[in-house]
Design an enzyme around this catalytic site. Structure first.
Site, short mmCIF file in Angstrom:
data_model
loop_
_atom_site.label_atom_id
_atom_site.label_comp_id
_atom_site.label_asym_id
_atom_site.label_seq_id
_atom_site.Cartn_x
_atom_site.Cartn_y
_atom_site.Cartn_z
N TYR A 159 0.66 -0.79 0.02
CA TYR A 159 -0.14 0.13 0.37
C TYR A 159 0.87 1.34 0.38
O TYR A 159 0.30 2.07 0.14
CB TYR A 159 -1.00 -0.11 1.50
N LYS A 174 5.54 4.46 4.46
CA LYS A 174 5.92 3.17 3.70
C LYS A 174 6.46 4.36 2.76
O LYS A 174 7.33 3.26 1.85
CB LYS A 174 5.24 2.35 4.13
C1 HXC Z 1 -7.21 5.80 17.10
C2 HXC Z 1 -5.35 5.09 18.16
C3 HXC Z 1 -5.00 3.99 18.53
C4 HXC Z 1 -6.06 3.07 17.15
C5 HXC Z 1 -3.04 4.38 19.22
N1 HXC Z 1 -3.97 5.90 18.49
N2 HXC Z 1 -3.64 3.55 18.80
N3 HXC Z 1 -5.92 6.17 17.51
N4 HXC Z 1 -6.87 4.19 17.16
N5 HXC Z 1 -6.67 1.58 17.45
C6 HXC Z 1 -3.15 6.65 18.79
C7 HXC Z 1 -3.20 7.34 20.13
O1 HXC Z 1 -4.83 7.79 21.26
C8 HXC Z 1 -2.89 8.43 20.71
O2 HXC Z 1 -2.94 9.54 20.19
C9 HXC Z 1 -1.49 8.21 19.98
O3 HXC Z 1 -2.02 6.29 19.09
C10 HXC Z 1 -0.18 7.51 20.27
O4 HXC Z 1 -1.13 6.21 21.06
P1 HXC Z 1 0.24 5.63 22.40
O5 HXC Z 1 -0.79 4.19 23.19
O6 HXC Z 1 0.55 6.71 23.69
O7 HXC Z 1 1.68 5.19 21.48
P2 HXC Z 1 2.66 4.13 22.01
O8 HXC Z 1 3.08 3.45 23.17
O9 HXC Z 1 4.31 4.86 21.66
O10 HXC Z 1 2.25 3.28 20.72
C11 HXC Z 1 2.73 2.93 18.97
C12 HXC Z 1 1.33 2.77 18.31
C13 HXC Z 1 0.83 0.85 18.71
C14 HXC Z 1 2.05 2.54 16.96
C15 HXC Z 1 -0.10 3.09 18.39
O11 HXC Z 1 -0.10 0.76 17.55
C16 HXC Z 1 1.95 -0.18 18.69
O12 HXC Z 1 3.37 -0.36 19.39
N6 HXC Z 1 2.08 -1.00 17.71
C17 HXC Z 1 3.39 -2.30 17.29
C18 HXC Z 1 3.15 -3.36 16.86
C19 HXC Z 1 2.25 -2.87 15.69
O13 HXC Z 1 1.67 -1.85 15.26
N7 HXC Z 1 3.11 -4.05 14.58
C20 HXC Z 1 1.65 -3.74 13.30
C21 HXC Z 1 2.71 -4.19 12.27
S1 HXC Z 1 2.02 -4.74 10.57
P3 HXC Z 1 -3.85 10.49 21.95
O14 HXC Z 1 -3.89 11.55 20.61
O15 HXC Z 1 -4.41 10.20 22.20
O16 HXC Z 1 -2.46 10.88 22.19
C22 HXC Z 1 2.52 -3.17 9.90
C23 HXC Z 1 1.55 -3.37 8.26
C24 HXC Z 1 0.12 -4.49 8.05
O17 HXC Z 1 3.04 -2.43 10.17
C25 HXC Z 1 -0.01 -4.61 6.54
C26 HXC Z 1 -0.73 -5.29 6.17
C27 HXC Z 1 -1.05 -5.78 5.06
P1 NAP Z 2 5.61 -7.20 15.03
O1 NAP Z 2 5.77 -8.36 15.99
O2 NAP Z 2 4.24 -5.99 16.12
O3 NAP Z 2 6.41 -6.45 15.18
C1 NAP Z 2 6.33 -4.57 14.82
C2 NAP Z 2 7.96 -4.58 15.68
O4 NAP Z 2 8.41 -3.23 15.91
C3 NAP Z 2 8.09 -5.05 17.14
O5 NAP Z 2 8.95 -5.49 17.69
C4 NAP Z 2 7.89 -4.15 18.39
O6 NAP Z 2 9.03 -4.64 19.47
C5 NAP Z 2 9.03 -3.06 17.04
N1 NAP Z 2 8.66 -1.38 17.69
C6 NAP Z 2 7.33 -1.25 17.32
N2 NAP Z 2 7.64 0.44 17.88
C7 NAP Z 2 8.99 0.68 18.18
C8 NAP Z 2 9.58 1.66 18.59
N3 NAP Z 2 9.13 2.79 18.67
N4 NAP Z 2 11.06 1.39 18.38
C9 NAP Z 2 11.39 0.26 18.82
N5 NAP Z 2 11.05 -0.91 18.11
C10 NAP Z 2 9.31 -0.79 17.75
O7 NAP Z 2 4.47 -6.97 13.70
P2 NAP Z 2 5.25 -7.91 12.27
O8 NAP Z 2 3.89 -8.31 11.70
O9 NAP Z 2 6.32 -8.70 12.27
O10 NAP Z 2 5.63 -6.64 11.12
C11 NAP Z 2 7.22 -6.49 11.18
C12 NAP Z 2 7.52 -5.88 9.66
O11 NAP Z 2 6.45 -6.42 8.86
C13 NAP Z 2 6.45 -4.38 9.81
O12 NAP Z 2 8.33 -3.59 8.93
C14 NAP Z 2 5.68 -4.32 9.35
O13 NAP Z 2 4.98 -3.02 9.11
C15 NAP Z 2 6.15 -5.54 8.56
N6 NAP Z 2 4.74 -5.46 7.23
C16 NAP Z 2 3.87 -6.72 7.74
C17 NAP Z 2 2.59 -7.02 7.14
C18 NAP Z 2 1.41 -8.21 8.08
O14 NAP Z 2 0.89 -8.45 7.64
N7 NAP Z 2 2.29 -8.89 9.02
C19 NAP Z 2 2.49 -6.33 6.05
C20 NAP Z 2 3.12 -5.70 5.39
C21 NAP Z 2 4.24 -5.70 6.26
P3 NAP Z 2 8.60 -3.74 20.56
O15 NAP Z 2 7.13 -3.41 21.04
O16 NAP Z 2 9.56 -4.21 21.50
O17 NAP Z 2 9.18 -1.81 20.80
#
Ligand code: HXC
Ligand code: NAP
Length: 298
Positions: A159, A174
Site C-alpha cells: 500500500y 511506508k
Molecule cells: C486510533 C490510536 C490507536 C487506534 C493508538 N492510537 N492506537 N488512535 N486508533 N487503534 C493513538 C493514541 O490514542 C495516541 O494519540 C497515539 O496514537 C499514540 O498512542 P500510544 O499508545 O501512546 O503510542 P505508543 O505507546 O507509542 O504505541 C505505538 C502504537 C502501537 C503504534 C500506537 O500500536 C504499537 O506499539 N504498535 C507496535 C506493533 C504493531 O503495530 N505491529 C503491527 C505491524 S503490521 P492521542 O491523540 O490519544 O494522544 C504493519 C503492516 C501491516 O505495520 C500491513 C498489512 C497488509
Molecule cells: P510486530 O511483530 O508487531 O513487529 C513490530 C516490531 O516493531 C515489534 O518487535 C516492536 O517491538 C517493534 N517496535 C514498535 N515500535 C517501536 C519503536 N518505537 N522502537 C523500536 N521498536 C519498535 O509486527 P510484524 O507483522 O512482524 O511487522 C514487521 C514488519 O513487517 C513491519 O515493518 C510491518 O509494517 C511489516 N509488514 C507486516 C505485514 C503483516 O501482515 N504482518 C504486512 C506488511 C508489512 P517493541 O514493542 O518491543 O518495541
C-alpha cells in the site's frame, strides 16, 4: 547448546556460512518478522543485535540464542528517539568493530479513519516507521561508508504505492521509506552500501493480527482476496530478506521485492478462482428474430 536442532525454516535456502562473521542490527527483532530474520541471520553465522522498546520481546530470542550457541544480544531502543539511535549504534560499533547489516523492521500500525486520526497518532506511526528508519539508516550508513560497505533491508507494504483506506499513517510512512530506499541506494552505491526493501502482503504476526485483523471474519475476507488463498508465513517472508541481504544479491540495490501470494496483481478481482464462464448462447427466439431481420437480436 542444542546443536542438533534443525535450522530455522527461513535459513534453509542459503549456505550455512552465508553470514559468517557479519554483524547485524535488527530493529523490532524480538517478534514477528524481525524475529524470524534475526533467527535466520544468527543461524547462518552472523552476530545479531535486536533492538526495540520491550525487554519482554527480547527474552525468547536471547534464550534460543543461548541454547543454540548463536552470537546475540538485545538493546532497549525507541527508534523515534534520534539521539538514542545514534548512541546504540555507536555502542554496537564500539563493541563489535563495525556493522555489516541493518534491518529496519520496527513498525507501528492500527486501523483508523483518516478524519479521526489525532496528530499524536499520526506522529506515533510516522515517528516509528519513517523517522526511525531514517535515523537508523543514517547512523549505520556512516559506519558502513567509513568501512567500505554493508547492506540494509527496509520493510514496507504494497500500500506504499496503492494506498489503503484506514491506514493513511502507515501507507504514507511506508511510501516515504520506499523513496528513502531508492534514494539511499543510488547515493551510497559508490560506497558499497546496498539498500533494498521488501513489500509483504498480510502475513501472520501477533502485532498485525492484534492491530489489523483482530476479528476472524476480517482475516477470512482478506485471505479470500489472495490468489494463493492464504496469508504468508513469517519464515517465507524472512527467507527473501536473507536472500536480499546475502552475497547472492550483491548486484541488487534499490529494489523492492513484493511477497504477497499475488494479492497486488488481483486486488479487487471480478471473477472467483475456478469460476467457469461460458459465452451466453442465443435463445431460439433471438436466432429467429436475427434470421428474419438479418440483424443480431442481442
Ligand atoms: C486510533 C490510536 C490507536 C487506534 C493508538 N492510537 N492506537 N488512535 N486508533 N487503534 C493513538 C493514541 O490514542 C495516541 O494519540 C497515539 O496514537 C499514540 O498512542 P500510544 O499508545 O501512546 O503510542 P505508543 O505507546 O507509542 O504505541 C505505538 C502504537 C502501537 C503504534 C500506537 O500500536 C504499537 O506499539 N504498535 C507496535 C506493533 C504493531 O503495530 N505491529 C503491527 C505491524 S503490521 P492521542 O491523540 O490519544 O494522544 C504493519 C503492516 C501491516 O505495520 C500491513 C498489512 C497488509
Ligand atoms: P510486530 O511483530 O508487531 O513487529 C513490530 C516490531 O516493531 C515489534 O518487535 C516492536 O517491538 C517493534 N517496535 C514498535 N515500535 C517501536 C519503536 N518505537 N522502537 C523500536 N521498536 C519498535 O509486527 P510484524 O507483522 O512482524 O511487522 C514487521 C514488519 O513487517 C513491519 O515493518 C510491518 O509494517 C511489516 N509488514 C507486516 C505485514 C503483516 O501482515 N504482518 C504486512 C506488511 C508489512 P517493541 O514493542 O518491543 O518495541
Amino acid at each position: 547448546m542444542d546443536s542438533d536442532d534443525p535450522l530455522p525454516a527461513s535459513a534453509r535456502w542459503l549456505p550455512p556460512d552465508a553470514f559468517h562473521g557479519q554483524r547485524a542490527f535488527v530493529t523490532g527483532g524480538g517478534t514477528g518478522l524481525g524475529l524470524e530474520i534475526s533467527r535466520g541471520l544468527a543461524a547462518l553465522g552472523a552476530h545479531v543485535t535486536i533492538a526495540s522498546r520491550s525487554t519482554e520481546h527480547h527474552a525468547g530470542f536471547l534464550e534460543e540464542a543461548t541454547r543454540k550457541g548463536w552470537s546475540a544480544e538485545a538493546v532497549v531502543l525507541d527508534v523515534r528517539e534520534d539521539p538514542e539511535v545514534r548512541s546504540r549504534l555507536q555502542e554496537f560499533v564500539n563493541r563489535h568493530g563495525g556493522i555489516d547489516l541493518l534491518v529496519n523492521n520496527a513498525a507501528g500500525n492500527f486501523v483508523c479513519p483518516a478524519e479521526r486520526l489525532s496528530h499524536n497518532a499520526w506522529r506515533a506511526v510516522l515517528g516509528i516507521v519513517l523517522d526511525g528508519t531514517f535515523s537508523c539508516s543514517k547512523y549505520a550508513g556512516r559506519h558502513m561508508i567509513a568501512a567500505g560497505g554493508g547492506a540494509m533491508l527496509n520493510v514496507v507494504a504494497t500500500y506504499a504505492w496503492t494506498g489503503m483506506p484506514g491506514v493513511v499513517h502507515s501507507a504514507s510512512a511506508k511510501a516515504g521509506v520506499l523513496a528513502m530506499t531508492r534514494t539511499l541506494a543510488a547515493e551510497w552505491a559508490q560506497h558499497g552500501v546496498r539498500v533494498n526493501a521488501i513489500a509483504p502482503g498480510p502475513f501472520h504476526s501477533e502485532g498485525a493480527q492484534g492491530n489489523l485483523w483482530p476479528d476472524p471474519a476480517v482475516e477470512q475476507r482478506m485471505r479470500a482476496k489472495v490468489p494463493m488463498g492464504r496469508f504468508g508465513n513469517t519464515d517465507e517472508v524472512a527467507a527473501q530478506c536473507l536472500h536480499l541481504l546475502s552475497g547472492a544479491s550483491e548486484y541488487v540495490t534499490g529494489e523492492c521485492l513484493v511477497i504477497d501470494g499475488g494479492l497486488s496483481l488481483a486486488p479487487g478481482r471480478m471473477w472467483e478462482p475456478g469460476e467457469r464462464l461460458q459465452r451466453r448462447r442465443r435463445t431460439s427466439e433471438e436466432s429467429a428474430a436475427e434470421d428474419s431481420t438479418g440483424e443480431s437480436a442481442s
